[in-house]
Design a protein around this motif. Structure first.
Motif, PDB file in Angstrom:
ATOM      1  N   MET A   1       0.847  -1.194   0.000  1.00  0.00           N
ATOM      2  CA  MET A   1       0.000   0.000   0.000  1.00  0.00           C
ATOM      3  C   MET A   1       0.882   1.242   0.000  1.00  0.00           C
ATOM      4  N   THR A   2       0.545   2.210  -0.833  1.00  0.00           N
ATOM      5  CA  THR A   2       1.306   3.441  -0.926  1.00  0.00           C
ATOM      6  C   THR A   2       1.133   4.273   0.346  1.00  0.00           C
ATOM      7  N   THR A   3       2.246   4.767   0.868  1.00  0.00           N
ATOM      8  CA  THR A   3       2.189   5.620   2.050  1.00  0.00           C
ATOM      9  C   THR A   3       1.966   7.064   1.622  1.00  0.00           C
ATOM     10  N   PRO A   4       0.861   7.682   2.048  1.00  0.00           N
ATOM     11  CA  PRO A   4       0.592   9.067   1.641  1.00  0.00           C
ATOM     12  C   PRO A   4       1.632  10.023   2.223  1.00  0.00           C
ATOM     13  N   THR A   5       1.814  11.123   1.537  1.00  0.00           N
ATOM     14  CA  THR A   5       2.715  12.157   2.041  1.00  0.00           C
ATOM     15  C   THR A   5       1.989  13.012   3.079  1.00  0.00           C
ATOM     16  N   ILE A   6       2.754  13.729   3.859  1.00  0.00           N
ATOM     17  CA  ILE A   6       2.206  14.711   4.801  1.00  0.00           C
ATOM     18  C   ILE A   6       2.310  16.071   4.133  1.00  0.00           C
ATOM     19  N   ALA A   7       1.192  16.798   4.114  1.00  0.00           N
ATOM     20  CA  ALA A   7       1.174  18.040   3.339  1.00  0.00           C
ATOM     21  C   ALA A   7       0.408  19.133   4.070  1.00  0.00           C
ATOM     22  N   THR A   8       0.481  20.329   3.521  1.00  0.00           N
ATOM     23  CA  THR A   8      -0.301  21.451   4.044  1.00  0.00           C
ATOM     24  C   THR A   8      -1.754  21.297   3.612  1.00  0.00           C
ATOM     25  N   ARG A   9      -2.631  22.052   4.240  1.00  0.00           N
ATOM     26  CA  ARG A   9      -4.049  22.017   3.865  1.00  0.00           C
ATOM     27  C   ARG A   9      -4.243  22.434   2.413  1.00  0.00           C
ATOM     28  N   ASP A  10      -3.485  23.434   1.946  1.00  0.00           N
ATOM     29  CA  ASP A  10      -3.633  23.883   0.556  1.00  0.00           C
ATOM     30  C   ASP A  10      -3.237  22.784  -0.425  1.00  0.00           C
ATOM     31  N   THR A  11      -2.142  22.081  -0.118  1.00  0.00           N
ATOM     32  CA  THR A  11      -1.709  20.987  -0.988  1.00  0.00           C
ATOM     33  C   THR A  11      -2.748  19.871  -0.987  1.00  0.00           C
ATOM     34  N   TRP A  12      -3.270  19.575   0.221  1.00  0.00           N
ATOM     35  CA  TRP A  12      -4.321  18.553   0.325  1.00  0.00           C
ATOM     36  C   TRP A  12      -5.531  18.942  -0.508  1.00  0.00           C
ATOM     37  N   LEU A  13      -5.931  20.233  -0.432  1.00  0.00           N
ATOM     38  CA  LEU A  13      -7.118  20.677  -1.147  1.00  0.00           C
ATOM     39  C   LEU A  13      -6.932  20.552  -2.653  1.00  0.00           C
TER      40      LEU A  13
END
Length: 254
Positions: A1-13
């Protein structure tokens, strides 16, 4: 399973909006498939199928319960099972919740199995279900809708399921672990367990005539399996390597 990155709210959006476009396309495609499903030709049901039910012997027309549409879930519960299939049981756990809504939209939902009615009703009481369940052991209904097979068909590899012919005999020495696990949960061996299969079929009644409109099997039932719709939206998804689910009364309390 791919491990998601940790990002800012803007990047997530930004990523979420990209996914939203794909989800909307999937929804439109799903709507189109539903339209194609409804547009399938209809086949008149000419056989006089009979069932055993809690209220006595019943015809296919009786299963409609006065409504114009009937959805039948082909529940894996063979005559020699000691309990219903755990997977079918997980699917059926959702039936009572939405059956009342279907009933008020001119649709009856019922389950049909080959086990004797007494077994079905006892298991139904154990599970706490109330949806109608009919026994079809004595007739051709389950065979005609490709969810029940004979020992001879197994030996000959002459099984047509999910619109495909198996073409090979069942090898008892090469039974997949999930099948063996499910068979054991039903108190039987793999060959006996696999003589019944899951599916659903749709019928419509017009006057005195009944027509078969649709059937689906195997992964075609995913859309009816409520827990998967939720797991597909959970952070880890389905996250499974085998048969992890149980009947709802077999889990440890959490």
């Amino acid at each position: 399973m791919t491990t998601p990155t940790i990002a800012t709210r803007d990047t997530w959006l930004a990523a979420r909006l990209e996914l939203l476009a794909a989800e909307k396309e999937l929804t439109r495609r799903s709507d189109e498939i539903a339209r194609l499903r409804r547009a399938l030709p209809r086949v008149r049901v000419d056989k006089a199928y009979r069932f055993d039910t809690a209220t006595g012997s019943a015809s296919l027309a009786d299963l409609f319960a006065g409504r114009s549409q009937l959805l039948v879930y082909h529940f894996m519960f063979g005559p020699d099972y000691s309990a219903g299939c755990p997977s079918c049981s997980a699917i059926a756990d959702g039936f009572d919740g939405f059956a009342v809504h279907l009933a008020n939209h001119d649709v009856t939902l019922a389950a049909v199995s080959r086990a004797p009615l007494a077994k079905l009703l006892a298991y139904q009481r154990r599970m706490g279900w109330t949806f109608p369940w009919a026994a079809a052991a004595a007739g051709d209904f389950t065979a005609d809708f490709n969810v029940a097979f004979t020992e001879q068909q197994q030996r000959d590899g002459d099984i047509v399921y999910n619109y495909r012919r198996s073409g090979h005999a069942m090898d008892a020495a090469a039974v997949p672990e999930p099948v063996a696990c499910s068979a054991a949960a039903c108190g039987t061996d793999a060959a006996t367990y696999m003589r019944d299969r899951p599916g659903m079929s749709a019928f419509v009644r017009e006057g005195a005539e009944i027509y078969h409109t649709y059937s689906t099997y195997a992964r075609g039932l995913d859309g009816l399996w409520g827990m998967y719709a939720w797991l597909d939206r959970a952070p880890l998804g389905r996250n499974e390597t085998g048969i992890w689910w149980r009947r709802h009364d077999e889990y440890d309390a959490r």
